[in-house]
Design a protein around this motif. Structure first.
Motif, PDB file in Angstrom:
ATOM      1  N   HIS A   1       0.818  -1.221   0.000  1.00 56.39           N
ATOM      2  CA  HIS A   1       0.000   0.000   0.000  1.00 56.39           C
ATOM      3  C   HIS A   1       0.846   1.263   0.000  1.00 56.39           C
ATOM      4  CE1 HIS A   1       0.965  -0.807   4.205  1.00 56.39           C
ATOM      5  NE2 HIS A   1       0.791   0.476   4.425  1.00 56.39           N
TER       6      HIS A   1
ATOM      7  N   SER B   1       1.277   3.212  -3.339  1.00 53.06           N
ATOM      8  CA  SER B   1       0.210   4.092  -3.809  1.00 53.06           C
ATOM      9  C   SER B   1       0.259   5.394  -3.021  1.00 53.06           C
ATOM     10  CB  SER B   1      -1.155   3.408  -3.622  1.00 53.06           C
ATOM     11  OG  SER B   1      -2.204   4.299  -3.933  1.00 53.06           O
TER      12      SER B   1
ATOM     13  N   SER C   1      -0.949   8.025  -1.092  1.00 53.28           N
ATOM     14  CA  SER C   1      -2.228   8.204  -0.387  1.00 53.28           C
ATOM     15  C   SER C   1      -1.995   8.960   0.916  1.00 53.28           C
ATOM     16  CB  SER C   1      -2.897   6.845  -0.145  1.00 53.28           C
ATOM     17  OG  SER C   1      -2.023   5.969   0.544  1.00 53.28           O
ATOM     18  N   GLY C   2      -2.624   8.482   1.992  1.00 48.36           N
ATOM     19  CA  GLY C   2      -2.637   9.244   3.233  1.00 48.36           C
ATOM     20  C   GLY C   2      -1.276   9.551   3.815  1.00 48.36           C
TER      21      GLY C   2
ATOM     22  N   PRO D   1      -7.298   7.059  -4.271  1.00 50.57           N
ATOM     23  CA  PRO D   1      -6.681   7.113  -2.930  1.00 50.57           C
ATOM     24  C   PRO D   1      -5.987   8.446  -2.651  1.00 50.57           C
ATOM     25  CG  PRO D   1      -6.176   5.033  -3.998  1.00 50.57           C
ATOM     26  CD  PRO D   1      -6.779   5.912  -5.039  1.00 50.57           C
ATOM     27  N   THR D   2      -5.349   8.998  -3.686  1.00 52.67           N
ATOM     28  CA  THR D   2      -4.662  10.269  -3.509  1.00 52.67           C
ATOM     29  C   THR D   2      -5.645  11.400  -3.240  1.00 52.67           C
ATOM     30  OG1 THR D   2      -2.961   9.514  -5.050  1.00 52.67           O
ATOM     31  CG2 THR D   2      -3.007  11.856  -4.539  1.00 52.67           C
TER      32      THR D   2
ATOM     33  N   ARG E   1      -8.683  11.105  -2.059  1.00 53.00           N
ATOM     34  CA  ARG E   1      -9.309  10.878  -0.759  1.00 53.00           C
ATOM     35  C   ARG E   1      -8.438  11.462   0.357  1.00 53.00           C
ATOM     36  NH1 ARG E   1      -9.339   5.576  -0.805  1.00 53.00           N
ATOM     37  NH2 ARG E   1      -7.375   5.426   0.313  1.00 53.00           N
ATOM     38  N   SER E   2      -7.155  11.220   0.272  1.00 54.99           N
ATOM     39  CA  SER E   2      -6.245  11.733   1.285  1.00 54.99           C
ATOM     40  C   SER E   2      -6.161  13.247   1.233  1.00 54.99           C
ATOM     41  CB  SER E   2      -4.853  11.123   1.075  1.00 54.99           C
ATOM     42  OG  SER E   2      -4.915   9.712   1.100  1.00 54.99           O
TER      43      SER E   2
ATOM     44  N   SER F   1     -10.856  -0.018  -0.783  1.00 58.93           N
ATOM     45  CA  SER F   1      -9.949   1.062  -0.404  1.00 58.93           C
ATOM     46  C   SER F   1     -10.703   2.182   0.286  1.00 58.93           C
ATOM     47  CB  SER F   1      -9.238   1.596  -1.652  1.00 58.93           C
ATOM     48  OG  SER F   1      -8.421   2.703  -1.326  1.00 58.93           O
TER      49      SER F   1
ATOM     50  N   SER G   1     -10.303   2.769   4.416  1.00 62.96           N
ATOM     51  CA  SER G   1      -9.674   4.021   4.818  1.00 62.96           C
ATOM     52  C   SER G   1     -10.597   4.853   5.694  1.00 62.96           C
ATOM     53  CB  SER G   1      -9.274   4.817   3.567  1.00 62.96           C
ATOM     54  OG  SER G   1      -8.303   4.119   2.827  1.00 62.96           O
TER      55      SER G   1
END
Length: 205
Positions: free
Chosen positions: A67, A70, A72-73, A127-128, A130-131, A173, A177
């Motif tokens: 993970h 990717s 993300s957060g 995911p990006t 969302r973060s 995902s 999250s």
């Protein structure tokens, strides 16, 4: 029709420039750190996984760290946090600014812009984004003197993402999250009073 064409052309030019910048950063990393280490640095920095070998990808998956490849957060949070605290620290070194102006809010607004640019640089995947929405709403809480750790923050981030990608609601995902953050906020709300009393130097009960 010409207006729509111009809008499409501007959007295409922006994305082309971002793609070129991502490639330039990737090539610079590869020049400074060739081999497997450089390939991993490219993946963790700008989300470019093209240089990773199948063995590297399998190793990350087996170790439970896939993970991290990717953006993300973790990546967006670190980038925004470093920008926020770094800029605020620099502004605090100038008394004329620190004593007269809301440098904390300036830093929060700048961190939102920096996180947004990094999200675009990383490809603006679900995911990006969302973060980014979560980070942006947290810093907006700083701008409006509200607590950034609340269920409303989580709800607004989910609404913003679903407006753009409604199909992500059924994805693992999205669900994992948001439920993870929901649990963290719930724990914070349950311990809020005790933490406040502890910070004030009083017994928790």
């Amino acid at each position: 029709m010409p207006a729509a064409s111009d809008h499409t052309s501007i959007r295409a030019r922006v994305w082309t420039w971002i793609d070129r910048l991502r490639a330039t950063i990737g090539h610079r990393i590869a020049a400074l750190e060739p081999g497997a280490a450089g390939a991993m640095a490219r993946a963790l920095t700008v989300g470019d996984q093209t240089a990773l070998t199948a063995a590297d990808t399998d190793a990350m998956r087996i170790s439970g760290l896939a993970h991290l490849l990717s953006i993300s957060g973790l990546h967006i949070g670190m980038a925004a946090g470093l920008f926020f605290f770094g800029l605020r620290g620099l502004l605090a070194l100038v008394p004329a600014l620190a004593l007269r102006y809301p440098i904390k809010k300036w830093s929060a607004a700048s961190a939102i812009l920096a996180a947004g640019f990094y999200a675009l640089l990383a490809g603006a995947t679900v995911p990006t984004l969302r973060s980014f929405f979560m980070i942006a709403i947290v810093f907006m809480g700083v701008l409006f003197d509200r607590s950034p750790f609340s269920f409303r923050t989580l709800a607004w981030a989910a609404i913003a993402l679903l407006l753009l990608y409604p199909e992500s609601l059924t994805g693992a995902s999205f669900q994992m999250s948001f439920f993870a953050v929901l649990g963290l906020i719930a724990a914070f709300e349950a311990l809020r009073t005790r933490l406040a009393r502890w910070r004030a130097g009083r017994p928790p009960n």
